[in-house]
Design a protein around this motif. Structure first.
Motif, PDB file in Angstrom:
ATOM      1  N   ALA A 830       3.935   3.452  -0.228  1.00 52.98           N
ATOM      2  CA  ALA A 830       3.960   4.611   0.671  1.00 52.98           C
ATOM      3  C   ALA A 830       2.634   5.377   0.623  1.00 52.98           C
ATOM      4  O   ALA A 830       2.115   5.799   1.678  1.00 52.98           O
ATOM      5  CB  ALA A 830       5.124   5.527   0.277  1.00 52.98           C
ATOM      6  N   LYS A 831       2.065   5.522  -0.526  1.00 54.20           N
ATOM      7  CA  LYS A 831       0.784   6.234  -0.654  1.00 54.20           C
ATOM      8  C   LYS A 831      -0.332   5.466   0.048  1.00 54.20           C
ATOM      9  O   LYS A 831      -1.248   6.071   0.631  1.00 54.20           O
ATOM     10  CB  LYS A 831       0.449   6.464  -2.122  1.00 54.20           C
ATOM     11  N   CYS A 832      -0.282   4.133  -0.016  1.00 58.30           N
ATOM     12  CA  CYS A 832      -1.304   3.336   0.677  1.00 58.30           C
ATOM     13  C   CYS A 832      -1.212   3.548   2.191  1.00 58.30           C
ATOM     14  O   CYS A 832      -2.243   3.701   2.880  1.00 58.30           O
ATOM     15  CB  CYS A 832      -1.145   1.854   0.334  1.00 58.30           C
ATOM     16  N   HIS A 833       0.014   3.539   2.720  1.00 58.25           N
ATOM     17  CA  HIS A 833       0.168   3.760   4.156  1.00 58.25           C
ATOM     18  C   HIS A 833      -0.286   5.166   4.555  1.00 58.25           C
ATOM     19  O   HIS A 833      -0.975   5.346   5.569  1.00 58.25           O
ATOM     20  CB  HIS A 833       1.629   3.544   4.565  1.00 58.25           C
ATOM     21  N   LEU A 834       0.093   6.152   3.746  1.00 64.31           N
ATOM     22  CA  LEU A 834      -0.268   7.524   4.083  1.00 64.31           C
ATOM     23  C   LEU A 834      -1.766   7.779   3.960  1.00 64.31           C
ATOM     24  O   LEU A 834      -2.320   8.647   4.650  1.00 64.31           O
ATOM     25  CB  LEU A 834       0.509   8.502   3.181  1.00 64.31           C
ATOM     26  N   SER A 835      -2.441   7.026   3.083  1.00 66.63           N
ATOM     27  CA  SER A 835      -3.891   7.196   2.915  1.00 66.63           C
ATOM     28  C   SER A 835      -4.685   6.430   3.962  1.00 66.63           C
ATOM     29  O   SER A 835      -5.875   6.708   4.159  1.00 66.63           O
ATOM     30  CB  SER A 835      -4.313   6.738   1.518  1.00 66.63           C
ATOM     31  N   ASP A 836      -4.067   5.457   4.609  1.00 65.00           N
ATOM     32  CA  ASP A 836      -4.773   4.638   5.587  1.00 65.00           C
ATOM     33  C   ASP A 836      -4.951   5.430   6.885  1.00 65.00           C
ATOM     34  O   ASP A 836      -3.993   5.950   7.460  1.00 65.00           O
ATOM     35  CB  ASP A 836      -3.979   3.355   5.849  1.00 65.00           C
ATOM     36  N   ALA A 837      -6.196   5.503   7.337  1.00 62.40           N
ATOM     37  CA  ALA A 837      -6.483   6.273   8.558  1.00 62.40           C
ATOM     38  C   ALA A 837      -5.883   5.625   9.791  1.00 62.40           C
ATOM     39  O   ALA A 837      -5.608   6.305  10.793  1.00 62.40           O
ATOM     40  CB  ALA A 837      -7.997   6.421   8.726  1.00 62.40           C
ATOM     41  N   SER A 838      -5.662   4.321   9.764  1.00 62.92           N
ATOM     42  CA  SER A 838      -5.113   3.623  10.934  1.00 62.92           C
ATOM     43  C   SER A 838      -3.592   3.735  11.035  1.00 62.92           C
ATOM     44  O   SER A 838      -3.005   3.260  12.004  1.00 62.92           O
ATOM     45  CB  SER A 838      -5.507   2.145  10.890  1.00 62.92           C
ATOM     46  N   TYR A 839      -2.963   4.330  10.054  1.00 59.30           N
ATOM     47  CA  TYR A 839      -1.500   4.419  10.052  1.00 59.30           C
ATOM     48  C   TYR A 839      -1.068   5.755  10.642  1.00 59.30           C
ATOM     49  O   TYR A 839      -1.643   6.809  10.345  1.00 59.30           O
ATOM     50  CB  TYR A 839      -0.953   4.284   8.624  1.00 59.30           C
ATOM     51  N   SER A 840      -0.026   5.731  11.468  1.00 56.57           N
ATOM     52  CA  SER A 840       0.531   6.937  12.071  1.00 56.57           C
ATOM     53  C   SER A 840       1.989   7.071  11.662  1.00 56.57           C
ATOM     54  O   SER A 840       2.793   6.134  11.860  1.00 56.57           O
ATOM     55  CB  SER A 840       0.432   6.873  13.599  1.00 56.57           C
ATOM     56  N   VAL A 841       2.324   8.212  11.078  1.00 61.00           N
ATOM     57  CA  VAL A 841       3.694   8.439  10.618  1.00 61.00           C
ATOM     58  C   VAL A 841       4.662   8.465  11.792  1.00 61.00           C
ATOM     59  O   VAL A 841       5.784   7.944  11.705  1.00 61.00           O
ATOM     60  CB  VAL A 841       3.766   9.761   9.821  1.00 61.00           C
ATOM     61  N   CYS A 842       4.244   9.047  12.887  1.00 63.16           N
ATOM     62  CA  CYS A 842       5.142   9.158  14.033  1.00 63.16           C
ATOM     63  C   CYS A 842       5.475   7.802  14.639  1.00 63.16           C
ATOM     64  O   CYS A 842       6.568   7.592  15.182  1.00 63.16           O
ATOM     65  CB  CYS A 842       4.516  10.062  15.102  1.00 63.16           C
ATOM     66  N   GLU A 843       4.579   6.845  14.557  1.00 59.22           N
ATOM     67  CA  GLU A 843       4.810   5.539  15.158  1.00 59.22           C
ATOM     68  C   GLU A 843       5.695   4.649  14.283  1.00 59.22           C
ATOM     69  O   GLU A 843       6.526   3.906  14.805  1.00 59.22           O
ATOM     70  CB  GLU A 843       3.470   4.849  15.432  1.00 59.22           C
ATOM     71  N   ALA A 844       5.497   4.696  12.983  1.00 58.22           N
ATOM     72  CA  ALA A 844       6.276   3.823  12.076  1.00 58.22           C
ATOM     73  C   ALA A 844       6.687   4.608  10.839  1.00 58.22           C
ATOM     74  O   ALA A 844       6.168   4.379   9.740  1.00 58.22           O
ATOM     75  CB  ALA A 844       5.468   2.585  11.707  1.00 58.22           C
ATOM     76  N   PRO A 845       7.615   5.561  10.953  1.00 59.26           N
ATOM     77  CA  PRO A 845       8.008   6.346   9.778  1.00 59.26           C
ATOM     78  C   PRO A 845       8.798   5.538   8.755  1.00 59.26           C
ATOM     79  O   PRO A 845       8.755   5.828   7.561  1.00 59.26           O
ATOM     80  CB  PRO A 845       8.864   7.463  10.392  1.00 59.26           C
ATOM     81  N   ASP A 846       9.530   4.517   9.222  1.00 58.87           N
ATOM     82  CA  ASP A 846      10.342   3.732   8.283  1.00 58.87           C
ATOM     83  C   ASP A 846       9.493   2.966   7.276  1.00 58.87           C
ATOM     84  O   ASP A 846       9.962   2.649   6.177  1.00 58.87           O
ATOM     85  CB  ASP A 846      11.214   2.746   9.047  1.00 58.87           C
ATOM     86  N   ALA A 847       8.245   2.635   7.618  1.00 57.26           N
ATOM     87  CA  ALA A 847       7.377   1.924   6.684  1.00 57.26           C
ATOM     88  C   ALA A 847       7.105   2.746   5.437  1.00 57.26           C
ATOM     89  O   ALA A 847       6.758   2.194   4.380  1.00 57.26           O
ATOM     90  CB  ALA A 847       6.061   1.566   7.374  1.00 57.26           C
ATOM     91  N   VAL A 848       7.275   4.076   5.544  1.00 51.26           N
ATOM     92  CA  VAL A 848       7.065   4.953   4.397  1.00 51.26           C
ATOM     93  C   VAL A 848       8.388   5.454   3.833  1.00 51.26           C
ATOM     94  O   VAL A 848       8.592   5.490   2.611  1.00 51.26           O
ATOM     95  CB  VAL A 848       6.168   6.145   4.803  1.00 51.26           C
ATOM     96  N   LEU A 849       9.318   5.824   4.718  1.00 51.02           N
ATOM     97  CA  LEU A 849      10.567   6.431   4.259  1.00 51.02           C
ATOM     98  C   LEU A 849      11.460   5.433   3.524  1.00 51.02           C
ATOM     99  O   LEU A 849      12.093   5.782   2.505  1.00 51.02           O
ATOM    100  CB  LEU A 849      11.308   7.028   5.454  1.00 51.02           C
ATOM    101  N   ASN A 850      11.547   4.215   4.011  1.00 49.17           N
ATOM    102  CA  ASN A 850      12.439   3.239   3.365  1.00 49.17           C
ATOM    103  C   ASN A 850      12.041   2.940   1.917  1.00 49.17           C
ATOM    104  O   ASN A 850      12.893   2.981   1.024  1.00 49.17           O
ATOM    105  CB  ASN A 850      12.477   1.956   4.195  1.00 49.17           C
ATOM    106  N   PRO A 851      10.778   2.622   1.643  1.00 50.46           N
ATOM    107  CA  PRO A 851      10.429   2.405   0.228  1.00 50.46           C
ATOM    108  C   PRO A 851      10.574   3.661  -0.635  1.00 50.46           C
ATOM    109  O   PRO A 851      10.949   3.563  -1.808  1.00 50.46           O
ATOM    110  CB  PRO A 851       8.976   1.923   0.285  1.00 50.46           C
TER     111      PRO A 851
END
Length: 916
Positions: A830-851
């Motif tokens: 989750a921290k890797c996704h949140l730190s990545d500038a190319s990642y958008s929480v609004c577009e794919a929130p499950d990629a962070v919330l599920n783990p």
């Protein structure tokens, strides 16, 4: 020849109890209506009584023959008025003539080629059967008695029957001519035969020595009984002190009975091999139960036995074993010296070659071997190595190849068990096995050469159990050592810097082959004795398949399990060796990262080898299962299992169960943030280790690791780094490469948490290299997670690198990792996704919330407040970006609760202590 005849006479003496058994055999074989003897109503009743007689003459659960009242109480349970028939027949034996007539009648119930033609309703016993052999032995012994001996036997029978005088079923005063017979017996007692009874008692325990054969206690060497007495069946002793025996799992006679041996003429020692069988059984119990075996009770029994039979030198060795497993160094050393001083090691061992059978110097090399093993047990590596090196010299001088093979195996065990940095001054002596290859090799190269030599020697001598033990030792060596070539030439020389799991598996398979290759080492009379002893505990239990009912209680279940376990045709020593291979498989799979296979092997050991194994090894298997539950199911289920283990095993200061308790408490204290309690637990764990250098290295290493982790949790980075660096030097000194991988990972964690990611990278990479060399797949996955965190701390530009490292470890982490490791992996993802500038929480929130949600569930089971607070903080951040205020407040509340628990650890300390 006369000396041999005298020895055979003394090894079996007719006693009142044997006369009682002869009476019962006569009742069993005397025909009645419908072919059945009169007291028996059915064939099954008659057969049950026959089984009882066989068990009575072959068991050895005591050193004393039972009294008449104990035998009668047993007969009353069988029924058929057998007790009244016995007492009536004994009361009729009031003169020498009647004794002669009685033994003449016994001749008639023995069948055979020389016997006359049998009538239709006559029962005859096979002379080669158990009962037939017993009768023949009694008849032969009685026929060679002098008239004085017969008179003393009558006197002993009267004393034997005194316990029932006045009883309705047996009253001497009601018999005609009883007073006359009593006066005649008193005349016999006044004869000048004061020393005769004492000679008979001492003769009962006289040793039947044969060259190169004897009892095996400490070394588990087979061939425990002489062939001269292999067919002898002698009466068993029934229970003394019923209440004490019911509450104790050990077969120990009543001390009060032993204290009155000199005053009570109705008590007799059992025959020679029966006393030896009892001593061997007690030796097995001592080795199985260790320090939980009753020290003082057995010591009193052995002292009394030593007074009655001072020539029975095995008593000294059993006292040595008793002191050894109760950590009494001075007592163990004294009794070991006494044993070899009195017997010169000529009984109790089978480690001499044919060339030393007539050695007038005894078995000096075996004494040195036992002394070295004693020092190994007490943690004296230098003294042990000196004694074992001297044993090598003595074995070579006396050409005792078997003893030399065992000594080499013990030396290998010593070098692998203790942290010995240099043994060149000892192993480099003129009589050392290392002299031929020089003393310039490292200690582990010397160990490898010794292992190969010990294995080759045991194979040449066809010592199957020793071959299996050496294969296990080679598997242990291959598991934790990288085999570098001792001699290499040129730049193209092959250098392998990895361990080979295939070699470990091969050695384990070869060790298990001992099951198919073993010889039937336990004599049939020994197995029959074990069977009879177990049967007498519960003769009314049906003879069928084992069905354990939980409602019967643990004691009955244990007895039933012991009874059925005795029927195995595989010797106990072979089962112990096979079980050890499963324990080593458990350790190997733990190191290689397959915790499911490790758990399966631990379950197999605890289920299939519980009876044959020692309590220490069984506790080790149970400890591994509890640790698996704590890592994969959480502390709640682990504590339930721990309570069961704690009740089963005797807890002492340095037992595996005590160490497990401290480990679980320390983990829970760290996870809940109770750092003062965690530091106290570290100190208690370190105090359990021996202060001797090189002893308890594993325990000292673990205590230091936990101390460094405690400093790290308290953010005391300099103290944590200092402890870790000191531990790394210790591991390097003793060549503990597997532990070095863990220490390097800890140093990387310290630098990561202190904010020095640049300094942490080399330690993480070095730890990964160590893990690759020793195939530590699960530890490598943990080190890779730390490496990903270190790269992530450099900024968003390294987020993709960290994420790629993380994805490479997911198969191992999610497939074999525990709750903490999986939660860490989910949080890092989750921290890797949140730190990545190319990642958008609004577009794919499950990629962070599920783990993150998965991590929270796993951390709640562990009650890991620090990591759980981090996970809930990230969840609250994500929901805040999504605008979901209700879920954000729920996550924030959980975050606040975990932070409050970390700030107030005092409220949780009492709860942690009460947990276990």
């Amino acid at each position: 020849m006369a000396g041999m005849l005298k020895q055979l006479r003394n090894s079996f003496t007719v006693t009142p109890h044997k006369v009682s058994v002869c009476v019962l055999v006569q009742i069993y074989a005397t025909p009645g209506p419908f072919f059945l003897p009169d007291p028996f109503s059915t064939v099954s009743h008659h057969n049950s009584f026959g089984l009882f007689l066989v068990a009575l003459i072959k068991s050895y659960d005591n050193i004393l023959e039972p009294k008449l009242d104990e035998l009668i109480s047993r007969l009353k349970k069988i029924g058929g008025l057998l007790d009244q028939r016995l007492t009536h027949r004994l009361s009729s034996l009031s003169s020498p003539d009647e004794l002669f007539n009685f033994f003449s009648e016994l001749q008639g119930i023995l069948g055979g080629q020389d016997s006359s033609v049998l009538e239709d309703d006559q029962i005859s016993l096979d002379p080669s059967s158990n009962l037939g052999m017993f009768l023949r032995r009694c008849i032969l012994t009685f026929n060679i008695l002098s008239f004085e001996g017969v008179c003393h036997l009558l006197s002993d029978i009267e004393s034997y029957c005194k316990v029932l005088t006045g009883s309705p079923s047996f009253d001497l005063t009601r018999l005609d001519g009883c007073n006359d017979e009593s006066e005649r017996l008193m005349e016999y007692e006044n004869m000048d035969l004061d020393n005769f009874a004492c000679q008979e008692i001492n003769g009962e325990a006289g040793t039947s020595k044969r060259a190169g054969k004897g009892m095996s206690f400490h070394l588990h060497v087979p061939k425990v009984l002489d062939e001269l007495v292999e067919g002898v069946e002698v009466s068993s002793a029934l229970k003394h002190g019923a209440k004490a025996r019911e509450s104790s799992p050990f077969m120990l006679p009543d001390i009060d009975v032993l204290d009155t041996l000199d005053e009570n003429a109705g008590i007799f020692l059992r025959s020679n091999w029966q006393v030896h069988g009892y001593l061997l059984q007690q030796a097995d119990e001592i080795e199985k139960h260790g320090s939980s075996f009753p020290l003082n009770t057995l010591e009193s029994i052995l002292k009394q036995l030593q007074k009655l039979a001072p020539e029975l030198h095995r008593v000294h060795f059993l006292r040595y074993l008793n002191m050894l497993h109760h950590d009494d160094y001075s007592g163990a050393l004294e009794n070991l010296h006494r044993y070899f001083d009195h017997s010169a090691g000529m009984e109790g061992f089978d480690l001499c070659s044919s060339s030393t059978d007539s050695n007038c110097f005894g078995k000096y090399e075996i004494a040195l071997l036992c002394c070295g093993m004693m020092h190994v047990h007490f943690g004296h590596p230098k003294l042990a190595l000196e004694a074992l090196t001297e044993a090598v010299r003595a074995s070579q001088q006396h050409s005792n190849d078997a003893c030399l093979a065992y000594t080499l195996t013990v030396i290998c065990n010593l070098l692998s068990q203790f942290g010995i940095t240099s043994a060149s001054r000892i192993l480099g002596s003129s009589y050392s096995p290392m002299t031929s290859i020089g003393s310039s090799l490292t200690i582990h190269q010397q160990l490898y050469v010794l292992l190969r030599r010990a294995l080759a020697r045991s194979e040449d001598l066809k010592l199957t159990p020793l071959v299996s033990a050496n294969h296990l030792a080679m598997a242990k060596f291959d598991l934790v050592h990288v085999q570098r070539p001792m001699l290499s030439f040129g730049p193209k020389a092959s250098v392998s810097l990895r361990t080979r799991p295939a070699d470990v598996c091969q050695e384990l398979r070869l060790s298990s082959h001992v099951v198919s290759e073993f010889n039937d080492e336990d004599p049939a009379v020994s197995r029959d004795g074990d069977f009879a002893t177990a049967w007498l505990k519960n003769p009314l239990k049906p003879m069928g398949p084992l069905v354990i009912n939980s409602e019967n209680g643990s004691g009955n279940d244990c007895d039933a399990f012991e009874f059925c376990a005795q029927q195995s045709s595989v010797p106990k020593s072979v089962l112990q060796q096979l079980g050890s291979s499963f324990l080593l498989r458990t350790t190997a799979w733990e190191m290689y990262g397959s915790n499911s296979l490790a758990r399966i092997n631990a379950l197999v050991y605890a289920t299939c080898f519980a009876d044959a194994s020692s309590l220490d090894n069984l506790a080790l298997a149970c400890v591994k299962l509890v640790q698996h539950l704590a890592a994969y199911k959480g502390y709640k289920e682990a504590y339930v299992a721990f309570r069961i283990v704690e009740e089963k095993f005797h807890v002492i200061s340095k037992s595996r169960v005590s160490i497990l308790k401290l480990q679980l408490l320390h983990e829970l204290a760290l996870h809940r943030g109770c750092l003062k309690l965690a530091q106290q637990l570290c100190d208690e764990l370190g105090a359990l280790a021996s202060p001797v250098t090189g002893v308890d290295v594993d325990l000292k290493t673990e205590a230091s690791l936990r101390r460094a982790r405690t400093f790290l949790a308290a953010n005391q980075f300099s103290q944590a780094a200092e402890v870790a660096h000191s531990l790394f030097c210790t591991c390097y000194k003793f060549n503990l490469q597997v532990e070095n991988a863990t220490v390097l990972l800890l140093l990387a964690e310290i630098h990561k948490k202190s904010g020095n990611a640049t300094l942490g990278l080399p330690y993480a990479l070095a730890s990964i290299l160590f893990c690759q060399s020793f195939n530590l797949d699960l530890l490598k996955a943990s080190a890779t997670l730390t490496l990903a965190e270190l790269w992530l701390s450099f900024g968003p530009s390294e987020a993709q690198r960290a994420l790629s490292l993380l994805h490479g470890t997911f198969p191992m982490v999610l497939g074999h990792g525990g709750l903490e490791l999986r939660a860490r992996a989910h949080i890092i993802e989750a921290k890797c996704h949140l730190s990545d500038a190319s990642y958008s929480v609004c577009e794919a929130p499950d990629a962070v919330l599920n783990p993150l949600k998965d991590a929270c569930e796993e951390l709640e089971l562990l009650k890991y407040h620090e990591l759980a607070a981090e996970a809930y903080y990230l969840i609250a951040t994500v929901y805040d970006k999504l605008g979901n205020l209700q879920e954000r407040e729920i996550a924030a509340t959980s975050f606040k609760d975990h932070i409050a628990a970390l700030k107030n650890p005092q409220d949780l300390e009492d709860d942690i202590w009460n947990t276990l």
